[in-house]
Design a protein around this motif. Structure first.
Motif, PDB file in Angstrom:
ATOM      1  N   TYR A 260     -45.195  54.595  -3.260  1.00 31.75           N
ATOM      2  CA  TYR A 260     -44.099  54.489  -4.224  1.00 31.75           C
ATOM      3  C   TYR A 260     -44.595  54.726  -5.641  1.00 31.75           C
ATOM      4  CZ  TYR A 260     -40.082  52.318  -6.625  1.00 31.75           C
ATOM      5  OH  TYR A 260     -39.003  52.065  -7.428  1.00 31.75           O
ATOM      6  N   PRO A 264     -42.578  58.778  -5.848  1.00 29.79           N
ATOM      7  CA  PRO A 264     -41.405  58.208  -5.164  1.00 29.79           C
ATOM      8  C   PRO A 264     -40.523  59.236  -4.483  1.00 29.79           C
ATOM      9  CG  PRO A 264     -41.079  58.218  -7.537  1.00 29.79           C
ATOM     10  CD  PRO A 264     -42.491  58.639  -7.305  1.00 29.79           C
ATOM     11  N   TYR A 615     -34.131  46.593 -13.047  1.00 28.04           N
ATOM     12  CA  TYR A 615     -33.864  47.893 -13.652  1.00 28.04           C
ATOM     13  C   TYR A 615     -32.548  47.872 -14.420  1.00 28.04           C
ATOM     14  CZ  TYR A 615     -30.848  48.685  -9.526  1.00 28.04           C
ATOM     15  OH  TYR A 615     -29.895  48.590  -8.543  1.00 28.04           O
ATOM     16  N   GLU A 641     -34.942  55.549 -14.939  1.00 28.63           N
ATOM     17  CA  GLU A 641     -35.734  54.417 -14.468  1.00 28.63           C
ATOM     18  C   GLU A 641     -36.069  54.572 -12.981  1.00 28.63           C
ATOM     19  OE1 GLU A 641     -35.117  50.485 -15.337  1.00 28.63           O
ATOM     20  OE2 GLU A 641     -35.021  50.794 -17.498  1.00 28.63           O
ATOM     21  N   ARG A 642     -37.207  54.006 -12.598  1.00 31.30           N
ATOM     22  CA  ARG A 642     -37.595  53.974 -11.197  1.00 31.30           C
ATOM     23  C   ARG A 642     -36.961  52.744 -10.565  1.00 31.30           C
ATOM     24  NH1 ARG A 642     -43.666  55.259  -9.307  1.00 31.30           N
ATOM     25  NH2 ARG A 642     -43.061  57.128 -10.470  1.00 31.30           N
ATOM     26  N   PRO A 660     -36.765  54.785  -2.646  1.00 34.07           N
ATOM     27  CA  PRO A 660     -36.476  55.125  -4.050  1.00 34.07           C
ATOM     28  C   PRO A 660     -35.115  55.789  -4.236  1.00 34.07           C
ATOM     29  CG  PRO A 660     -38.690  55.808  -3.420  1.00 34.07           C
ATOM     30  CD  PRO A 660     -37.987  55.420  -2.156  1.00 34.07           C
ATOM     31  N   GLY A 663     -33.772  59.873  -9.732  1.00 33.31           N
ATOM     32  CA  GLY A 663     -34.010  59.794 -11.164  1.00 33.31           C
ATOM     33  C   GLY A 663     -32.799  60.306 -11.924  1.00 33.31           C
TER      34      GLY A 663
END
Length: 673
Positions: A260, A264, A615, A641-642, A660, A663
């Motif tokens: 990860y 990701p 997040y 953000e991831r 994940p 993005g």
């Protein structure tokens, strides 16, 4: 004394209450499938029940390729999407045990029960073009929607209107190879007969390796409206729904912390080589009839469904054919303007023929086992409602029985034969509400939850039949407060404590197969707040919506493999979730919507030593409506953000926790109404 006993005492001895009844309660009760406006007034219902309605404009405001943005506006609800097409709905932690699909949350579409008798709901059969409104009920419902302990979701399609022709056409494109098209046609067959056809198609290459997705849906609705009879006051309408879905999506799989952090967007090693993916063909037919005469109303539904399921995975290959049918009815009778009674029931039947193979080269290999499975769910419910001088009393009780019969016709280890599994349960809910004045209202409720194991929890992918798995049972105490200033400001606050026994939790074995076990007792405390404020009603129009959820879910008693997890937080639940949404409409058709979502860090295992990071998710939509055309541009995860919209909980080996999310990405398109 159990709540069910208290309910039946009150139901059969209502005399001491009847003398105190003065006001009608017909507009204050939630309805599973009734469309009559006499039976439910949503604005009044919000004040006394944890129900929230999401209209089509709110569902589609940011991204109608998924229900994620619209559903997650509701405090206490977490709509998860671990990969394109892989959905889960978590209402107050009620679906944390689901590896895929929806569990422990009954779902109805236009009055038709979706999913299997045991509660598995493949929500990804539906496209946004098949949904015009969503009603979410949180907390035990008293069983009028069947077994379940966390709430229910009611999905509705608008009835066809008299206007004819093509409408609601949309073309949308975006990042990761996204393309989407939908349309609607309505035609009149006769004076009281309308036919509407809807179609939706969506595809994407996916934001990760091996995460492509495509779905085609075709829906038709034949609407037959009975002619009102002025002599007897009877009205009726009938809708025949047909829905076909072809669904294909790849499964990139979970990543461990090192993968990860490194990349990701990569898939789990082996997922592409074994073509880990899901392929469905599904057909659903449902007939829904609503009739009303004087004080009596009825809604009845019959349906039939069938699907073919093809699922290669990293370690095996699964194929199934499913046939299902069922019926539901609900009667309500207003004894007077002061009180009402009702009763109903539902029956769901299913036959499934499934085989599990080895997966040597992305194709079926040697047969591991073959099962013929029969499932049956039957439940009945009764309800009563009373009112007096601003007071309302709502009582519901239900009894249900679920049975699985698995006939293992072949097994590589030689263990064949018939296995029966049956559970029964009775639940009830009592709610007392008070309209304090025109603006303030309060309610308190006490309810029971009962959630038996689903078929995929009883019969798992590696072939085991877990006959020792017990149903979840629990008691919920809840207080609701509502405040309203006309339509300009609406506030709802819900506080609850839910004590669950024999909670079902999930874990993964060394192959990655999802397995299930009872996790003892849990305590779930929560606070939910939602406020909708029309700051300015004239141009430029300005509206603010906010919702907040606080959850404190922990194991009360839970010991596994000699390790005591009592007092630990239940994995999969964020302690704090906050949504802020600001919308404005300008002259000339210009509009803008900005939404910010904060999700606190989430524990991902029972030991609470691995967390999904907190997040901030920022979305923006800009558009212009000119005549019947709507041009728009939407951006998602603008802070890049991831994050993850859904994780794998308690993997026993490999530490593959993370799924994940995309993005920063964009969508643009045009819509014609």
């Amino acid at each position: 004394m159990r709540i069910g006993a208290v309910f039946f005492c009150l139901l059969f001895f209502p005399g001491f209450l009847a003398s105190q009844i003065e006001e009608t309660v017909l507009d204050t009760l939630p309805v599973a499938t009734v469309s009559s406006q006499k039976d439910v007034t949503i604005d009044r219902l919000r004040a006394i029940a944890p129900l929230q309605t999401i209209e089509a404009a709110e569902l589609n405001r940011y991204d109608n390729t998924t229900l994620l943005a619209g559903m997650n506006r509701v405090p206490g609800v977490r709509f998860e999407e671990r990969a394109p097409g892989s959905y889960r709905i978590n209402i107050r932690g009620g679906s944390l045990r689901a590896p895929f699909g929806v569990r422990n949350v009954p779902v109805y579409w236009n009055g038709i029960p979706l999913g299997e008798p045991g509660g598995d709901v493949p929500l990804n059969f539906l496209d946004a073009s098949n949904i015009d409104r969503v009603e979410v009920l949180r907390g035990p419902t008293g069983g009028d929607y069947g077994p379940g302990s966390s709430g229910a979701v009611l999905l509705r399609t608008e009835q066809p209107l008299a206007q004819r022709g093509i409408s609601d056409v949309e073309l949308r494109s975006g990042s990761f190879g996204l393309f989407r098209a939908q349309g609607r046609y309505t035609g009149a067959l006769a004076k009281n007969q309308l036919l509407q056809v809807r179609s939706g198609y969506q595809r994407t290459d996916g934001h990760r390796d091996h995460s492509a997705f495509s779905r085609l849906t075709l829906q038709s609705t034949l609407h037959l409206r009975g002619r009102p009879n002025e002599n007897d006051g009877k009205t009726s309408s009938t809708n025949l729904h047909a829905l076909y879905t072809k669904l294909d999506y790849e499964l990139p799989g979970g990543l461990n912390p090192e993968q990860y952090a490194e990349d990701p967007t990569q898939a789990r090693p082996g997922s592409a080589d074994k073509n880990a993916s899901i392929h469905y063909h599904n057909l659903l037919l449902g007939l829904n009839h609503v009739a009303e005469k004087d004080r009596l109303s009825n809604e009845s539904t019959v349906y039939a469904t069938g699907f073919y399921f093809d699922h290669p995975f990293n370690f095996d290959y699964k194929r199934e054919a499913n046939l299902g049918a069922g019926a539901r009815t609900r009667y309500r009778y207003a004894l007077s303007d002061r009180w009402r009674i009702g009763l109903g029931g539902e029956l769901r039947l299913q036959y499934r023929n499934g085989q599990n193979f080895e997966n040597p080269d992305a194709s079926p290999g040697a047969l591991n086992f073959s099962d013929e499975t029969y499932s049956r769910l039957a439940f009945g419910f009764v309800e009563a409602a009373y009112a007096y001088a601003g007071w309302t009393l709502d009582l519901t009780a239900s009894t249900s029985g679920l049975r699985y019969a698995v006939d293992r016709t072949f097994s590589a280890d030689g263990n064949t034969g018939l296995t029966d599994f049956e559970v029964r349960g009775t639940v009830a809910r009592l709610r007392l509400g008070r309209q304090l004045n025109e603006r303030h209202s309060v309610a308190i409720s006490l309810g029971e939850g009962f959630s038996p194991p689903t078929l995929d929890e009883f019969r798992t992918n590696e072939g085991s039949l877990n006959v020792t798995l017990q149903p979840e049972r629990g008691n919920n105490l809840e207080i609701n407060y509502g405040y309203a200033v006309n339509e300009a400001f609406l506030l709802q606050v819900n506080a609850y404590q839910y004590r669950l026994r024999e909670s079902i939790s999930s874990f993964r074995d060394e192959r990655g197969t999802q397995l299930f076990r009872n996790a003892g007792r849990t305590v779930q405390n929560g606070l939910e707040v939602a406020a909708d404020w029309t700051i300015r009603e004239t141009f430029p129009k300005v509206n603010l919506f906010t919702s907040y959820a606080y959850t404190d879910f922990s194991y009360k008693e839970y010991e596994r493999d000699g390790e005591d997890f009592s007092g630990q937080a239940i994995p999969g639940v964020a302690p704090h979730t906050l949504n802020l949404e600001l919308g404005t409409q300008l002259r000339g058709g210009l509009y803008a919507f900005l939404m910010h979502t904060y999700v606190d860090e989430i524990p991902l295992n029972d030991a609470n030593d691995v967390f999904g990071e907190a997040y901030h998710l920022l979305r923006l939509t800009l558009g212009c409506r000119t005549g019947r055309f709507n041009l728009f541009l939407s951006g998602n995860n603008l802070l890049d953000e991831r994050m993850s919209f859904g994780n794998d909980l308690n993997p026993q080996f490999g530490r593959r926790f993370f799924q994940p999310a995309p993005g920063r990405n964009w969508q643009f398109g045009v819509r014609f109404r």
